[in-house]
Write an enzyme that holds these catalytic residues in place. Structure first.
Site, PDB file in Angstrom:
ATOM      1  N   SER A  14       0.713  -1.049   0.050  1.00 50.06           N
ATOM      2  CA  SER A  14      -0.239   0.081  -0.141  1.00 50.06           C
ATOM      3  C   SER A  14       1.025   1.112  -0.018  1.00 50.06           C
ATOM      4  O   SER A  14       1.596   1.449   0.972  1.00 50.06           O
ATOM      5  CB  SER A  14      -0.963  -0.029   1.292  1.00 50.06           C
ATOM      6  OG  SER A  14      -1.520   1.261   1.359  1.00 50.06           O
ATOM      7  N   HIS A  39      -0.928  -1.384  -4.002  1.00 46.88           N
ATOM      8  CA  HIS A  39      -2.256  -0.926  -3.556  1.00 46.88           C
ATOM      9  C   HIS A  39      -2.435   0.407  -3.469  1.00 46.88           C
ATOM     10  O   HIS A  39      -1.565   1.158  -2.782  1.00 46.88           O
ATOM     11  CB  HIS A  39      -2.739  -1.625  -2.457  1.00 46.88           C
ATOM     12  CG  HIS A  39      -4.019  -1.441  -1.831  1.00 46.88           C
ATOM     13  ND1 HIS A  39      -4.967  -2.342  -2.274  1.00 46.88           N
ATOM     14  CD2 HIS A  39      -4.339  -0.692  -0.629  1.00 46.88           C
ATOM     15  CE1 HIS A  39      -5.984  -1.867  -1.427  1.00 46.88           C
ATOM     16  NE2 HIS A  39      -5.887  -1.100  -0.635  1.00 46.88           N
ATOM     17  N   ASP A  41      -4.749   3.737  -1.872  1.00 49.23           N
ATOM     18  CA  ASP A  41      -5.807   3.792  -1.078  1.00 49.23           C
ATOM     19  C   ASP A  41      -6.154   5.324  -1.171  1.00 49.23           C
ATOM     20  O   ASP A  41      -5.687   6.389  -0.942  1.00 49.23           O
ATOM     21  CB  ASP A  41      -5.383   3.822   0.469  1.00 49.23           C
ATOM     22  CG  ASP A  41      -5.222   2.347   0.825  1.00 49.23           C
ATOM     23  OD1 ASP A  41      -6.221   1.503   0.846  1.00 49.23           O
ATOM     24  OD2 ASP A  41      -4.021   1.943   1.520  1.00 49.23           O
ATOM     25  N   MET A  43      -8.937   8.145  -0.110  1.00 51.91           N
ATOM     26  CA  MET A  43      -9.881   8.525   0.818  1.00 51.91           C
ATOM     27  C   MET A  43     -10.714   9.908   0.924  1.00 51.91           C
ATOM     28  O   MET A  43      -9.863  10.792   0.301  1.00 51.91           O
ATOM     29  CB  MET A  43      -9.121   8.421   2.264  1.00 51.91           C
ATOM     30  CG  MET A  43      -8.257   7.184   2.562  1.00 51.91           C
ATOM     31  SD  MET A  43      -7.358   7.040   3.968  1.00 51.91           S
ATOM     32  CE  MET A  43      -6.743   5.449   4.015  1.00 51.91           C
ATOM     33  N   HIS A  73      -8.331   1.323  -4.252  1.00 55.00           N
ATOM     34  CA  HIS A  73      -9.262   0.846  -3.187  1.00 55.00           C
ATOM     35  C   HIS A  73      -9.869   2.481  -2.903  1.00 55.00           C
ATOM     36  O   HIS A  73      -9.273   3.153  -2.372  1.00 55.00           O
ATOM     37  CB  HIS A  73      -8.373   0.165  -2.070  1.00 55.00           C
ATOM     38  CG  HIS A  73      -9.398   0.131  -0.857  1.00 55.00           C
ATOM     39  ND1 HIS A  73      -8.831   0.018   0.441  1.00 55.00           N
ATOM     40  CD2 HIS A  73     -10.765   0.204  -0.727  1.00 55.00           C
ATOM     41  CE1 HIS A  73      -9.648  -0.179   1.226  1.00 55.00           C
ATOM     42  NE2 HIS A  73     -10.849   0.008   0.601  1.00 55.00           N
ATOM     43  N   MET A  75     -12.032   4.625  -0.999  1.00 53.55           N
ATOM     44  CA  MET A  75     -12.976   4.608   0.581  1.00 53.55           C
ATOM     45  C   MET A  75     -13.772   6.002   0.263  1.00 53.55           C
ATOM     46  O   MET A  75     -13.025   7.095   0.756  1.00 53.55           O
ATOM     47  CB  MET A  75     -11.982   4.633   1.447  1.00 53.55           C
ATOM     48  CG  MET A  75     -11.389   3.400   1.886  1.00 53.55           C
ATOM     49  SD  MET A  75      -9.858   3.271   2.783  1.00 53.55           S
ATOM     50  CE  MET A  75      -8.725   3.223   1.475  1.00 53.55           C
ATOM     51  N   MET A 144     -11.684  -5.902   4.673  1.00 51.06           N
ATOM     52  CA  MET A 144     -11.069  -5.049   5.454  1.00 51.06           C
ATOM     53  C   MET A 144     -10.682  -5.835   6.885  1.00 51.06           C
ATOM     54  O   MET A 144     -11.690  -6.450   7.440  1.00 51.06           O
ATOM     55  CB  MET A 144     -11.605  -3.940   5.817  1.00 51.06           C
ATOM     56  CG  MET A 144     -11.799  -2.972   4.505  1.00 51.06           C
ATOM     57  SD  MET A 144     -10.175  -2.535   3.783  1.00 51.06           S
ATOM     58  CE  MET A 144      -9.200  -1.681   4.820  1.00 51.06           C
ATOM     59  N   ASP A 182      -6.700  -6.715   3.671  1.00 50.16           N
ATOM     60  CA  ASP A 182      -6.107  -5.395   3.954  1.00 50.16           C
ATOM     61  C   ASP A 182      -6.162  -4.726   5.321  1.00 50.16           C
ATOM     62  O   ASP A 182      -7.295  -4.569   5.622  1.00 50.16           O
ATOM     63  CB  ASP A 182      -6.935  -4.323   2.878  1.00 50.16           C
ATOM     64  CG  ASP A 182      -6.204  -3.077   2.914  1.00 50.16           C
ATOM     65  OD1 ASP A 182      -5.257  -2.500   3.304  1.00 50.16           O
ATOM     66  OD2 ASP A 182      -7.147  -1.945   2.049  1.00 50.16           O
ATOM     67  N   GLY A 183      -5.181  -4.640   6.189  1.00 51.25           N
ATOM     68  CA  GLY A 183      -5.119  -3.866   7.337  1.00 51.25           C
ATOM     69  C   GLY A 183      -4.396  -4.594   8.366  1.00 51.25           C
ATOM     70  O   GLY A 183      -4.822  -5.728   8.595  1.00 51.25           O
ATOM     71  N   GLY A 184      -3.305  -4.364   8.648  1.00 54.73           N
ATOM     72  CA  GLY A 184      -2.296  -4.856   9.596  1.00 54.73           C
ATOM     73  C   GLY A 184      -1.854  -6.551   9.290  1.00 54.73           C
ATOM     74  O   GLY A 184      -1.194  -7.047  10.220  1.00 54.73           O
ATOM     75  N   GLY A 204       0.895  -2.369   3.853  1.00 53.96           N
ATOM     76  CA  GLY A 204       1.664  -0.948   4.006  1.00 53.96           C
ATOM     77  C   GLY A 204       2.682  -0.930   4.903  1.00 53.96           C
ATOM     78  O   GLY A 204       3.928  -1.076   4.378  1.00 53.96           O
TER      79      GLY A 204
HETATM   80  C1  DX5 Z   1      -6.474   1.479   5.447  1.00 56.39           C
HETATM   81  C2  DX5 Z   1      -6.090   1.056   4.236  1.00 56.39           C
HETATM   82  C3  DX5 Z   1      -4.790   0.294   4.132  1.00 56.39           C
HETATM   83  C4  DX5 Z   1      -3.687   0.360   4.618  1.00 56.39           C
HETATM   84  C5  DX5 Z   1      -2.787  -0.632   5.165  1.00 56.39           C
HETATM   85  O1  DX5 Z   1      -7.522   2.122   5.465  1.00 56.39           O
HETATM   86  O2  DX5 Z   1      -7.131   0.463   3.362  1.00 56.39           O
HETATM   87  O3  DX5 Z   1      -4.719  -0.336   2.616  1.00 56.39           O
HETATM   88  O4  DX5 Z   1      -2.881   1.424   4.014  1.00 56.39           O
HETATM   89  O5  DX5 Z   1      -1.897  -0.538   5.965  1.00 56.39           O
HETATM   90  P1  DX5 Z   1      -1.401  -1.311   6.853  1.00 56.39           P
HETATM   91  O6  DX5 Z   1      -0.682  -2.569   6.335  1.00 56.39           O
HETATM   92  O7  DX5 Z   1      -0.111  -0.408   7.494  1.00 56.39           O
HETATM   93  O8  DX5 Z   1      -2.408  -1.643   7.856  1.00 56.39           O
HETATM   94 ZN    ZN Z   2      -6.500  -0.372   1.132  1.00 56.87          ZN
END
Ligand code: DX5
Ligand code: ZN
Length: 223
Positions: A14, A39, A41, A43, A73, A75, A144, A182-184, A204
């Site tokens: 990401s 990826h 993101d 927002m 992605h 959001m 997510m 996606d996430g953590g 990310g």
């Molecule tokens: C969260 C995003 C993710 C984020 C992931 O809103 O959609 O793609 O960048 O980042 P990490 O891998 O650090 O959780």
């Molecule tokens: Zn994402």
């Protein structure tokens, strides 16, 4: 019993965790690690409480020569209003959330008409059943594993049953959408998600902070 083969694992770093003063250099690190997906993101400060970047960043990365698969992605509260700008800017896949109210099947079809693959995304609080009627219309389902809005949050293991459910529907119906998380995500969480059916892993923080990014990429590829 359907025996649809598992998709080979894909790691999609990401760019949100990259260097925002030099996104071309961060993008080049992804290619240098032997990866093919990036990826992105997007927002809007409404659907999620944060802002990131818009289509001009994708276009600039394309002009700078990136050939990566842009996994985009959105959001956004009104993603259907922004499909064409992102497709024109160089998105390869555009994923949109199920939670806001708009005509989801029409937007998913529009993404394909624009020449991109499409994806549908679920927040942690949204059950798999919310997208069940759409599964035959998508190239990718994104689950997510954090509440979207920020990088660097903790992986939610309580999303694993949702992955298993989606993987089971995919197999039972002979569908072949990719199943992305996606996430953590770090190596251990990616392995747990892989065992639950995921094949596409957004990372990310764990990718951009990795001491040896090619080794991290290779470890995902071996899963
Ligand atoms: C969260 C995003 C993710 C984020 C992931 O809103 O959609 O793609 O960048 O980042 P990490 O891998 O650090 O959780
Ligand atoms: Zn994402």
């Amino acid at each position: 019993m359907c025996t649809h083969p598992m998709h080979a694992p894909i790691l999609a770093p990401s760019l949100l965790a990259g260097d925002h003063a030099n996104l071309a250099a961060s993008t080049a690190l992804v290619a240098a690690a032997g990866l093919t997906w990036l990826h992105l993101d997007i927002m809007d400060g409404h659907f999620v409480p944060n802002l990131s970047f818009g289509p001009e960043v994708l276009a600039a990365l394309r002009r700078a020569g990136s050939k990566l698969f842009f996994d985009t992605h959105l959001m956004l509260d009104e993603p259907h209003r922004y499909l064409e700008p992102f497709a024109k800017a160089g998105a390869s896949l555009i994923s949109i959330h199920i939670e806001p109210a708009y005509d989801h099947p029409a937007a998913l079809a529009r993404i394909r008409t624009l020449g991109c693959q499409n994806g549908i995304v679920l927040n942690p609080g949204t059950p798999a059943a919310a997208i069940e009627p759409l599964l035959g219309l998508v190239d990718l389902v994104l689950v997510m594993t954090v509440q979207p809005g920020f990088g660097g949050q903790s992986f939610r293991a309580d999303m694993l049953p949702k992955l298993r459910q989606l993987d089971q529907w995919r197999t039972a119906r002979g569908l072949d959408f990719r199943l992305e998380v996606d996430g953590g995500i770090d190596l251990a969480h990616a392995a747990a998600c892989r065992a639950a059916g995921a094949d596409t892993f957004v990372a990310g923080t764990s990718f951009f902070r990795a001491a040896d990014q090619p080794a991290f990429a290779a470890a995902i590829a071996r899963m």
